[in-house]
Design a protein around this motif. Structure first.
Motif, PDB file in Angstrom:
ATOM      1  N   ARG A  50      18.774 -22.952  39.169  1.00 27.30           N
ATOM      2  CA  ARG A  50      17.606 -23.239  39.237  1.00 27.30           C
ATOM      3  C   ARG A  50      18.328 -21.273  39.708  1.00 27.30           C
ATOM      4  O   ARG A  50      18.742 -21.227  40.384  1.00 27.30           O
ATOM      5  CB  ARG A  50      17.161 -23.635  40.931  1.00 27.30           C
ATOM      6  CG  ARG A  50      16.113 -23.111  42.058  1.00 27.30           C
ATOM      7  CD  ARG A  50      15.825 -23.364  43.617  1.00 27.30           C
ATOM      8  NE  ARG A  50      15.291 -24.452  43.067  1.00 27.30           N
ATOM      9  CZ  ARG A  50      15.561 -26.084  43.264  1.00 27.30           C
ATOM     10  NH1 ARG A  50      17.000 -25.905  44.565  1.00 27.30           N
ATOM     11  NH2 ARG A  50      14.807 -27.410  43.768  1.00 27.30           N
ATOM     12  N   GLU A 108      14.483 -19.479  44.411  1.00 28.76           N
ATOM     13  CA  GLU A 108      14.510 -20.538  44.885  1.00 28.76           C
ATOM     14  C   GLU A 108      13.015 -19.852  46.328  1.00 28.76           C
ATOM     15  O   GLU A 108      13.019 -19.078  46.849  1.00 28.76           O
ATOM     16  CB  GLU A 108      15.642 -21.708  46.110  1.00 28.76           C
ATOM     17  CG  GLU A 108      15.838 -20.095  47.033  1.00 28.76           C
ATOM     18  CD  GLU A 108      16.952 -21.149  47.641  1.00 28.76           C
ATOM     19  OE1 GLU A 108      17.212 -22.602  47.026  1.00 28.76           O
ATOM     20  OE2 GLU A 108      17.608 -20.882  48.545  1.00 28.76           O
ATOM     21  N   ARG A 160      10.535 -20.856  49.921  1.00 30.44           N
ATOM     22  CA  ARG A 160      10.585 -21.469  50.511  1.00 30.44           C
ATOM     23  C   ARG A 160       9.353 -21.097  52.632  1.00 30.44           C
ATOM     24  O   ARG A 160       8.906 -19.993  51.831  1.00 30.44           O
ATOM     25  CB  ARG A 160      11.609 -21.604  51.957  1.00 30.44           C
ATOM     26  CG  ARG A 160      13.081 -22.102  51.527  1.00 30.44           C
ATOM     27  CD  ARG A 160      14.358 -21.616  51.829  1.00 30.44           C
ATOM     28  NE  ARG A 160      15.758 -22.153  51.692  1.00 30.44           N
ATOM     29  CZ  ARG A 160      15.434 -23.156  51.570  1.00 30.44           C
ATOM     30  NH1 ARG A 160      15.307 -24.306  51.865  1.00 30.44           N
ATOM     31  NH2 ARG A 160      17.242 -23.406  50.602  1.00 30.44           N
ATOM     32  N   GLU A 170       9.725 -25.068  48.779  1.00 33.25           N
ATOM     33  CA  GLU A 170       8.956 -25.680  47.117  1.00 33.25           C
ATOM     34  C   GLU A 170       8.053 -26.065  48.486  1.00 33.25           C
ATOM     35  O   GLU A 170       7.331 -26.867  48.293  1.00 33.25           O
ATOM     36  CB  GLU A 170       9.442 -26.204  46.760  1.00 33.25           C
ATOM     37  CG  GLU A 170      10.768 -25.567  45.764  1.00 33.25           C
ATOM     38  CD  GLU A 170      11.083 -25.350  44.424  1.00 33.25           C
ATOM     39  OE1 GLU A 170      10.303 -27.216  44.158  1.00 33.25           O
ATOM     40  OE2 GLU A 170      12.133 -25.345  43.896  1.00 33.25           O
ATOM     41  N   THR A 177       8.201 -28.603  50.213  1.00 34.49           N
ATOM     42  CA  THR A 177       8.352 -30.029  50.395  1.00 34.49           C
ATOM     43  C   THR A 177       9.749 -30.999  51.163  1.00 34.49           C
ATOM     44  O   THR A 177      10.674 -30.178  50.594  1.00 34.49           O
ATOM     45  CB  THR A 177       7.938 -31.134  48.917  1.00 34.49           C
ATOM     46  OG1 THR A 177       8.196 -32.185  48.599  1.00 34.49           O
ATOM     47  CG2 THR A 177       9.690 -29.885  48.164  1.00 34.49           C
ATOM     48  N   ASP A 178       9.679 -31.657  51.383  1.00 34.93           N
ATOM     49  CA  ASP A 178      10.736 -32.726  52.167  1.00 34.93           C
ATOM     50  C   ASP A 178      11.719 -33.902  50.867  1.00 34.93           C
ATOM     51  O   ASP A 178      12.135 -34.727  51.640  1.00 34.93           O
ATOM     52  CB  ASP A 178      10.605 -32.886  53.229  1.00 34.93           C
ATOM     53  CG  ASP A 178       9.752 -33.785  53.949  1.00 34.93           C
ATOM     54  OD1 ASP A 178       8.825 -34.725  52.753  1.00 34.93           O
ATOM     55  OD2 ASP A 178       9.379 -34.933  55.138  1.00 34.93           O
ATOM     56  N   GLU A 179      10.127 -34.104  49.883  1.00 34.94           N
ATOM     57  CA  GLU A 179      11.561 -34.604  48.896  1.00 34.94           C
ATOM     58  C   GLU A 179      12.323 -33.970  48.400  1.00 34.94           C
ATOM     59  O   GLU A 179      13.028 -33.420  48.356  1.00 34.94           O
ATOM     60  CB  GLU A 179      10.088 -34.616  48.024  1.00 34.94           C
ATOM     61  CG  GLU A 179       8.649 -35.160  48.188  1.00 34.94           C
ATOM     62  CD  GLU A 179       7.798 -35.807  47.281  1.00 34.94           C
ATOM     63  OE1 GLU A 179       7.117 -36.812  46.765  1.00 34.94           O
ATOM     64  OE2 GLU A 179       7.247 -34.700  46.492  1.00 34.94           O
ATOM     65  N   PRO A 180      13.334 -35.316  48.382  1.00 35.66           N
ATOM     66  CA  PRO A 180      14.362 -34.981  47.189  1.00 35.66           C
ATOM     67  C   PRO A 180      14.178 -34.205  45.843  1.00 35.66           C
ATOM     68  O   PRO A 180      12.780 -34.736  45.182  1.00 35.66           O
ATOM     69  CB  PRO A 180      14.872 -36.407  47.299  1.00 35.66           C
ATOM     70  CG  PRO A 180      14.191 -37.477  47.443  1.00 35.66           C
ATOM     71  CD  PRO A 180      13.383 -36.595  48.274  1.00 35.66           C
ATOM     72  N   ARG A 181      14.657 -33.364  46.020  1.00 31.32           N
ATOM     73  CA  ARG A 181      14.725 -32.692  44.501  1.00 31.32           C
ATOM     74  C   ARG A 181      15.866 -33.087  43.499  1.00 31.32           C
ATOM     75  O   ARG A 181      16.798 -32.956  43.922  1.00 31.32           O
ATOM     76  CB  ARG A 181      15.382 -31.133  44.230  1.00 31.32           C
ATOM     77  CG  ARG A 181      13.402 -30.765  45.384  1.00 31.32           C
ATOM     78  CD  ARG A 181      12.619 -30.658  44.434  1.00 31.32           C
ATOM     79  NE  ARG A 181      11.449 -30.520  45.031  1.00 31.32           N
ATOM     80  CZ  ARG A 181      10.140 -30.272  44.336  1.00 31.32           C
ATOM     81  NH1 ARG A 181      10.217 -31.115  43.142  1.00 31.32           N
ATOM     82  NH2 ARG A 181       9.015 -29.990  45.160  1.00 31.32           N
ATOM     83  N   TYR A 182      15.851 -33.314  42.465  1.00 28.40           N
ATOM     84  CA  TYR A 182      16.307 -33.603  41.505  1.00 28.40           C
ATOM     85  C   TYR A 182      17.014 -32.510  40.317  1.00 28.40           C
ATOM     86  O   TYR A 182      15.693 -32.546  39.853  1.00 28.40           O
ATOM     87  CB  TYR A 182      16.240 -35.301  40.458  1.00 28.40           C
ATOM     88  CG  TYR A 182      16.212 -36.353  41.669  1.00 28.40           C
ATOM     89  CD1 TYR A 182      16.912 -37.007  42.550  1.00 28.40           C
ATOM     90  CD2 TYR A 182      15.292 -36.458  42.501  1.00 28.40           C
ATOM     91  CE1 TYR A 182      17.362 -37.641  43.232  1.00 28.40           C
ATOM     92  CE2 TYR A 182      14.803 -37.786  43.114  1.00 28.40           C
ATOM     93  CZ  TYR A 182      16.293 -38.000  43.098  1.00 28.40           C
ATOM     94  OH  TYR A 182      16.319 -39.465  44.280  1.00 28.40           O
ATOM     95  N   VAL A 183      17.633 -32.291  40.577  1.00 32.22           N
ATOM     96  CA  VAL A 183      17.584 -30.802  39.664  1.00 32.22           C
ATOM     97  C   VAL A 183      19.619 -30.788  38.373  1.00 32.22           C
ATOM     98  O   VAL A 183      20.049 -31.296  39.529  1.00 32.22           O
ATOM     99  CB  VAL A 183      17.990 -29.409  40.669  1.00 32.22           C
ATOM    100  CG1 VAL A 183      16.048 -29.708  40.844  1.00 32.22           C
ATOM    101  CG2 VAL A 183      18.530 -28.984  41.609  1.00 32.22           C
ATOM    102  N   ARG A 201      22.644 -29.823  38.292  1.00 28.27           N
ATOM    103  CA  ARG A 201      24.066 -29.732  39.495  1.00 28.27           C
ATOM    104  C   ARG A 201      25.020 -28.098  38.671  1.00 28.27           C
ATOM    105  O   ARG A 201      25.471 -27.862  38.786  1.00 28.27           O
ATOM    106  CB  ARG A 201      24.709 -30.614  40.273  1.00 28.27           C
ATOM    107  CG  ARG A 201      24.126 -30.661  41.257  1.00 28.27           C
ATOM    108  CD  ARG A 201      22.888 -30.178  42.411  1.00 28.27           C
ATOM    109  NE  ARG A 201      22.017 -31.044  43.246  1.00 28.27           N
ATOM    110  CZ  ARG A 201      21.605 -30.456  44.095  1.00 28.27           C
ATOM    111  NH1 ARG A 201      21.765 -29.142  43.871  1.00 28.27           N
ATOM    112  NH2 ARG A 201      20.350 -31.188  44.646  1.00 28.27           N
TER     113      ARG A 201
END
Length: 166
Positions: free
Chosen positions: A78, A81, A83, A89, A91-97, A99
């Motif tokens: 990424r 970013e 906010r 983004e 959202t408080d969902e976990p992000r799988y990016v 690394r």
């Protein structure tokens, strides 16, 4: 037959450009701290006031103020970013990016402009029955911030703007 997630002709990182190997080579001569300070970030929206749940177009511009190419290392793939009220983004969902580190490359004096649409809602990981849910932003002022995803979180080029939701 399954389709690949990304096509080779798609712009996966948000910028439609080809690799410039001369720029990449020259940018390695500029120290990381100089490159980080050379790039500015600005953010704006098309309006100051929005109705509750109305989409917000976030206009982001990055500019290399130096006349020479620079490459800004990033913590992960990424490159930048956004906010809303400090929520990545919105959202408080976990992000799988991915690394693995990346880099944001600029030609001398180059500007990169992106228009990103926030749907005016916050996505919550734990909603009704434990399923994710989405809720419109509450009435009032909301701060939208944009920054480069550099390795130095305290020294990131950043800008912010405020919108009002009625």
């Amino acid at each position: 037959m399954s389709r690949p997630r990304h096509h080779s002709d798609d712009d996966r990182l948000g910028f439609d450009e080809t690799t410039n190997y001369v720029t990449r080579a020259l940018s390695r001569l500029i120290p990381e701290w100089v490159a980080r300070r050379a790039v500015t970030v600005s953010v704006d929206t098309s309006k100051a006031v929005y109705r509750r749940g109305e989409p917000v177009d976030i206009v982001v511009e990055f500019e290399n103020r130096l006349p020479v190419p620079v490459s800004v290392p990033t913590v992960e793939r990424r490159l930048w970013e956004w906010r809303v009220d400090g929520v990545l983004e919105a959202t408080d969902e976990p992000r799988y990016v991915d690394r693995s580190p990346g880099s944001f490359e600029f030609r001398g004096g180059e500007r990169k402009r992106i228009v990103h649409r926030w749907n005016g809602r916050f996505r919550r990981a734990e909603g009704v029955d434990g399923l994710p849910t989405s809720e419109p932003a509450a009435p009032g002022e909301h701060t939208i911030s944009v920054s480069l995803a550099t390795r130095e979180p305290d020294d990131r080029p950043t800008d912010r703007t405020t919108v009002t939701v009625r």
